[in-house]
Design a protein around this motif. Structure first.
Motif, short mmCIF file in Angstrom:
data_model
loop_
_atom_site.label_atom_id
_atom_site.label_comp_id
_atom_site.label_asym_id
_atom_site.label_seq_id
_atom_site.Cartn_x
_atom_site.Cartn_y
_atom_site.Cartn_z
N ASP A 201 0.82 -1.21 0.00
CA ASP A 201 0.00 0.00 0.00
C ASP A 201 0.85 1.26 0.00
OD1 ASP A 201 -2.41 -1.37 0.01
OD2 ASP A 201 -2.54 -1.42 2.19
N ARG A 202 2.17 1.08 0.18
CA ARG A 202 3.05 2.24 0.38
C ARG A 202 3.99 2.50 -0.80
NH1 ARG A 202 5.21 6.25 1.07
NH2 ARG A 202 6.01 7.28 2.93
N ILE A 203 4.37 1.42 -1.54
CA ILE A 203 5.30 1.57 -2.66
C ILE A 203 4.78 0.78 -3.86
CG2 ILE A 203 7.26 1.83 -1.08
CD1 ILE A 203 8.12 -1.00 -1.86
N ASP A 204 5.47 0.91 -4.98
CA ASP A 204 5.12 0.15 -6.19
C ASP A 204 5.22 -1.35 -5.88
OD1 ASP A 204 4.81 -0.85 -8.75
OD2 ASP A 204 6.89 -0.43 -9.32
N PRO B 43 3.75 6.08 7.27
CA PRO B 43 5.08 5.48 7.49
C PRO B 43 4.93 4.00 7.86
CG PRO B 43 4.81 7.53 8.73
CD PRO B 43 3.46 7.17 8.21
N TYR B 44 6.00 3.25 7.65
CA TYR B 44 5.94 1.81 7.85
C TYR B 44 5.44 1.41 9.24
CZ TYR B 44 7.47 -3.07 8.11
OH TYR B 44 7.52 -4.43 8.29
N LEU C 109 0.74 -0.74 12.54
CA LEU C 109 -0.23 -0.46 13.60
C LEU C 109 -1.66 -0.43 13.05
CD1 LEU C 109 1.65 2.30 15.64
CD2 LEU C 109 1.19 -0.06 16.35
N SER C 110 -1.80 -0.02 11.79
CA SER C 110 -3.14 0.06 11.21
C SER C 110 -3.77 -1.32 11.00
CB SER C 110 -3.11 0.82 9.88
OG SER C 110 -2.44 0.06 8.88
N PRO D 167 1.20 4.25 -4.90
CA PRO D 167 0.87 4.05 -3.49
C PRO D 167 -0.56 4.51 -3.18
CG PRO D 167 3.02 5.08 -3.72
CD PRO D 167 2.40 5.09 -5.08
N SER D 168 -1.26 3.76 -2.36
CA SER D 168 -2.61 4.15 -1.93
C SER D 168 -2.60 4.72 -0.52
CB SER D 168 -3.55 2.94 -1.97
OG SER D 168 -3.08 1.90 -1.14
N SER D 169 -1.42 4.74 0.10
CA SER D 169 -1.29 5.27 1.46
C SER D 169 0.07 5.94 1.59
CB SER D 169 -1.41 4.14 2.49
OG SER D 169 -1.12 4.61 3.79
#
Length: 390
Positions: free
Chosen positions: A71-74, A195-196, A201-202, A190-192
């Motif tokens: 969700d954070r990188i390609d 931070p990692y 935590l999510s 990225p859809s978010s």
């Protein structure tokens, strides 16, 4: 099966199904060759079967640690990185000087065998809603083929070239897989921007917010536990009287997975048509029936063949229905939804492997009892949870 911008065609989905097959195969190479590994290091069946559990624990940790990054990188870049690390793990398995070293290497390999769980939510998010079940079904066909490839090739190569050669084969498979992913998986945005640490935590918040996700996690845990109880102990039981099969013959039992390969697209279409709740009931009932046939395995090999085929199909029904119902819950968090669900599933696999290893002392009846208990628990929970939701 095309995205709004035309980026996801049926041909690409099929190629990505092949990618899922090659990727997941590395998690199952060890199963048919467990007796060979045990003979090499002088370990008992019970101890040797723990290698399967270690791979599944590694897979569960990989789901938790790596899949949310999608969700954070390609996602394509993430997959290629994981495949490179997995290749190192396979090389370590091939060169393992001790049983303990091999266990650690399989744990590392399991950590990075999670690429199908990055591919699947990517495709599910791109597919039209009325074709999502079908798209996921095609990818699960690929994963079923991966089980077949992993078990059948492993048994054949292990019998004639030794168990270390099996992991050498996995290195070559990874090279081909990297080419397929590079050429066919579209780059993703990225859809978010979390931070990692906050991404991780999510995961707890997603689990707390969505009752459907919680229900999927529990039924997935139990169904895959039943599935893994069989495959973690099958090689050991078939090596005993009255069968006394070698690794190559045990590997041929992976060919039974052809049934689930053929059935997966049909299961996907039925899920789109009949709904996910119905398919979970159907899948758990099929699992219960399947372990009834496993109970008869000592008397006739055909009962075992039918039981294995039904176990593959029943588990696929539960898995596909659960994955289809969780992805729409929060489209911006599809990788993390899949992380929560599949982590639960493979923790169930580790638990099922442990149950199967403990039950193997009672031979086929012990295995049948362990698997049927897990399947019955999944069915009962699903019925109770569905009634409460209504």
């Amino acid at each position: 099966m095309v995205t709004p911008d035309g980026g996801l065609t049926q041909t690409r989905v099929r190629f990505l199904a092949v990618a899922c097959a090659f990727a997941i195969a590395t998690l199952y190479y060890s199963q048919p060759i467990l007796p060979l590994i045990g003979a090499s290091f002088g370990t008992s069946d019970t101890v040797t079967s723990q290698l399967v559990m270690l791979g599944q624990i590694g897979y569960s940790l990989g789901l938790f640690l790596f899949v949310p990054i999608g969700d954070r990188i390609d996602r394509r870049r993430l997959i290629l990185t994981l495949l490179a690390i997995n290749t190192v793990g396979m090389a370590a398995c091939a060169a393992a000087p001790s049983f303990a070293f091999l266990g650690v290497a399989l744990l590392l390999a399991g950590l990075t065998t999670v690429t199908p769980q990055i591919i699947i939510p990517t495709v599910a998010g791109m597919a039209a809603p009325d074709q999502r079940g079908r798209a996921v079904g095609v990818l699960l066909s690929g994963m079923s083929a991966g089980l077949l490839i992993g078990r059948t090739l492993s048994g054949f190569v292990g019998e004639f070239a030794g168990w270390r050669a099996v992991f050498g084969l996995a290195i070559a498979m990874n090279a081909l897989l990297m080419v397929i992913v590079w050429r066919t998986l579209p780059a993703t945005k990225p859809s978010s921007d979390l931070p990692y640490p906050k991404l991780l935590l999510s995961l707890g918040r997603l689990f707390a917010d969505h009752a459907t996700l919680r229900a999927a996690c529990i039924t997935g845990f139990l169904a895959f536990g039943a599935f893994s109880a069989l495959w973690a102990t099958l090689a050991a039981l078939l090596a005993r009287p009255p069968y006394q099969f070698g690794a190559n013959t045990v590997g041929l039992f992976g060919l039974i997975g052809v049934f689930s390969i053929v059935a997966a697209p049909l299961i996907g279409r039925l899920t789109d048509r009949l709904g996910t709740r119905f398919m979970i009931v159907a899948g758990t009932v099929v699992l219960l029936i399947a372990f009834g046939f496993v109970l008869l395995a000592e008397r006739t090999i055909w009962a075992l063949v039918l039981g294995i085929a039904l176990i593959d199909i029943g588990y696929r029904c539960v898995l596909l229905a659960n994955q289809t119902r969780i992805y729409p819950l929060q489209p911006s968090a599809q990788s993390r939804l899949n992380t929560v669900f599949m982590t639960s599933v493979f923790l169930g696999g580790a638990a099922g492997s442990l149950c199967g290893a403990a039950a193997v002392m009672w031979s086929w009846s012990g295995l049948a009892g362990a698997g049927a208990s897990l399947a019955a628990a999944a069915l009962i929970f699903h019925l109770v949870a569905s009634r409460a939701a209504r």
